[in-house]
Design an enzyme around this catalytic site. Structure first.
Site, short mmCIF file in Angstrom:
data_model
loop_
_atom_site.label_atom_id
_atom_site.label_comp_id
_atom_site.label_asym_id
_atom_site.label_seq_id
_atom_site.Cartn_x
_atom_site.Cartn_y
_atom_site.Cartn_z
N LYS A 14 19.54 -6.65 -5.55
CA LYS A 14 19.74 -5.23 -5.88
C LYS A 14 19.60 -4.33 -4.64
O LYS A 14 20.43 -3.46 -4.41
CB LYS A 14 18.75 -4.78 -6.96
CG LYS A 14 18.84 -5.57 -8.25
CD LYS A 14 17.91 -5.02 -9.33
CE LYS A 14 16.43 -5.13 -9.01
NZ LYS A 14 15.91 -6.51 -8.95
N ARG A 89 12.73 -0.58 -15.95
CA ARG A 89 12.34 -1.97 -16.15
C ARG A 89 11.80 -2.20 -17.56
O ARG A 89 11.48 -3.33 -17.90
CB ARG A 89 11.25 -2.35 -15.15
CG ARG A 89 11.78 -3.06 -13.90
CD ARG A 89 10.59 -3.24 -12.98
NE ARG A 89 10.64 -4.35 -12.09
CZ ARG A 89 10.94 -4.27 -10.79
NH1 ARG A 89 11.34 -3.14 -10.28
NH2 ARG A 89 10.85 -5.33 -10.02
N ARG A 128 12.82 -14.32 1.82
CA ARG A 128 13.03 -12.90 2.20
C ARG A 128 12.00 -12.43 3.22
O ARG A 128 10.82 -12.73 3.14
CB ARG A 128 12.93 -12.05 0.93
CG ARG A 128 13.02 -10.56 1.19
CD ARG A 128 13.47 -9.81 -0.03
NE ARG A 128 12.50 -9.82 -1.12
CZ ARG A 128 12.75 -9.30 -2.32
NH1 ARG A 128 13.93 -8.77 -2.57
NH2 ARG A 128 11.84 -9.33 -3.26
N ARG A 161 6.70 -10.05 1.98
CA ARG A 161 5.95 -9.28 0.98
C ARG A 161 4.95 -10.21 0.30
O ARG A 161 5.28 -11.34 -0.02
CB ARG A 161 6.92 -8.73 -0.07
CG ARG A 161 7.39 -7.35 0.22
CD ARG A 161 8.54 -6.96 -0.68
NE ARG A 161 8.28 -7.08 -2.10
CZ ARG A 161 9.17 -6.75 -3.04
NH1 ARG A 161 10.36 -6.28 -2.69
NH2 ARG A 161 8.88 -6.89 -4.31
N ARG A 172 6.80 -12.92 -11.68
CA ARG A 172 7.74 -11.78 -11.71
C ARG A 172 8.99 -12.13 -12.51
O ARG A 172 9.54 -11.30 -13.22
CB ARG A 172 8.10 -11.38 -10.28
CG ARG A 172 6.93 -10.63 -9.60
CD ARG A 172 7.11 -10.53 -8.11
NE ARG A 172 8.24 -9.70 -7.73
CZ ARG A 172 8.87 -9.80 -6.57
NH1 ARG A 172 8.49 -10.69 -5.68
NH2 ARG A 172 9.87 -9.01 -6.29
P1 AMP Z 1 10.60 -4.48 -6.57
O1 AMP Z 1 10.58 -4.11 -5.13
O2 AMP Z 1 11.61 -3.69 -7.36
O3 AMP Z 1 10.71 -5.95 -6.81
O4 AMP Z 1 9.18 -4.03 -7.16
C1 AMP Z 1 7.98 -4.60 -6.69
C2 AMP Z 1 6.88 -4.37 -7.71
O5 AMP Z 1 6.68 -2.98 -7.92
C3 AMP Z 1 7.16 -4.93 -9.10
O6 AMP Z 1 6.81 -6.31 -9.20
C4 AMP Z 1 6.25 -4.05 -9.96
O7 AMP Z 1 4.90 -4.44 -9.83
C5 AMP Z 1 6.41 -2.70 -9.29
N1 AMP Z 1 7.54 -1.91 -9.84
C6 AMP Z 1 8.66 -1.50 -9.17
N2 AMP Z 1 9.47 -0.79 -9.97
C7 AMP Z 1 8.86 -0.75 -11.18
C8 AMP Z 1 9.20 -0.20 -12.44
N3 AMP Z 1 10.35 0.48 -12.62
N4 AMP Z 1 8.32 -0.36 -13.47
C9 AMP Z 1 7.16 -1.02 -13.31
N5 AMP Z 1 6.78 -1.58 -12.16
C10 AMP Z 1 7.61 -1.46 -11.09
#
Ligand code: AMP
Length: 216
Positions: A14, A89, A128, A161, A172
């Site tokens: 994404k 989400r 990554r 990360r 996840r």
């Molecule tokens: P991402 O970079 O989108 O994979 O997000 C990393 C982490 O941030 C996720 O595993 C969640 O813990 C948190 N996170 C990011 N976006 C959201 C969201 N829209 N709702 C809830 N948690 C989020």
């Protein structure tokens, strides 16, 4: 105001696709994950609340997410075009976004679902690497930097990360299945969902999205 969404499991690409699409489309890339990581780094109140959830690969509570998204959208003008990545989400977040768009006399116009097998997702996430300085995204095999551990564009240090480690990744993916996959039906029912094969080269996905956006 317009809003489109990039939906898909962690590792579907994404963020990479959003970076490619934004340059040619005028959409503003809004990644809640990036916003939260910045908040954790700056140790803000939001960051302190989000940190433990993120490290465990769990979702940050809806009220925290809704707060940061509302704040971000309040900064944009009436003509802003948002491309959300990693948001919404949960169904609650999706309903909130619908409400905000409706208040602005608009709606979510398109949802691009990036689909990939579990094997591909795991290998993409575990390889990554991210630039600590500018946030550029690499992959040890698929998108290697010219010099190992160093960002091509700014010379910053590349890191993995914490939540990209193998055990957190599996959680996840579970969380995606349990809490986010319901959004596929939600947007499909509104006839705005477009499925894309995320195993294709990123340029192919980018071109397809740009073509769809240019028609709407
Ligand atoms: P991402 O970079 O989108 O994979 O997000 C990393 C982490 O941030 C996720 O595993 C969640 O813990 C948190 N996170 C990011 N976006 C959201 C969201 N829209 N709702 C809830 N948690 C989020």
């Amino acid at each position: 105001m317009d809003a489109i969404i990039l939906l898909g499991a962690p590792g579907a690409g994404k963020g990479t696709i959003a970076d490619l699409v934004k340059e040619k489309s005028g959409y503003l890339h809004v990644s809640t994950g990036d916003m939260l990581r910045a908040a954790v780094k700056a140790q803000t109140a939001v960051g302190l609340k989000a940190k433990s959830f993120m490290e465990a690969g769990e979702l940050v509570p809806d009220e925290v997410i809704i707060g940061i998204v509302r704040e971000r959208m309040a900064q944009g003008g009436q003509d802003e075009k948002y491309m959300f990545d990693g948001f919404p989400r949960t169904l609650e977040q999706a309903r909130l976004l619908d409400a905000v768009m409706e208040e602005a006399g608009s709606r979510v116009s398109r949802v691009f679902l990036l689909e990939a097998s579990k094997e591909l997702l795991v290998s993409r996430i575990s390889g990554r690497r991210i630039c600590r300085n500018c946030g550029a995204v690499y992959h040890v095999q698929n998108i290697p930097p010219k010099v190992e551990g160093v960002c091509d564009s700014c010379g910053g240090e590349l890191y993995q990360r914490k939540d990209d480690s193998e055990e957190t990744v599996l959680n996840r993916l579970e969380v995606y299945k349990k809490q986010t996959a319901a959004l596929i039906d939600y947007y499909d029912a509104k006839s705005i969902l477009l499925r894309l094969d995320a195993s294709q080269p990123k340029e192919v996905t980018q071109a397809r999205i740009l073509e769809v956006l240019s028609r709407s």
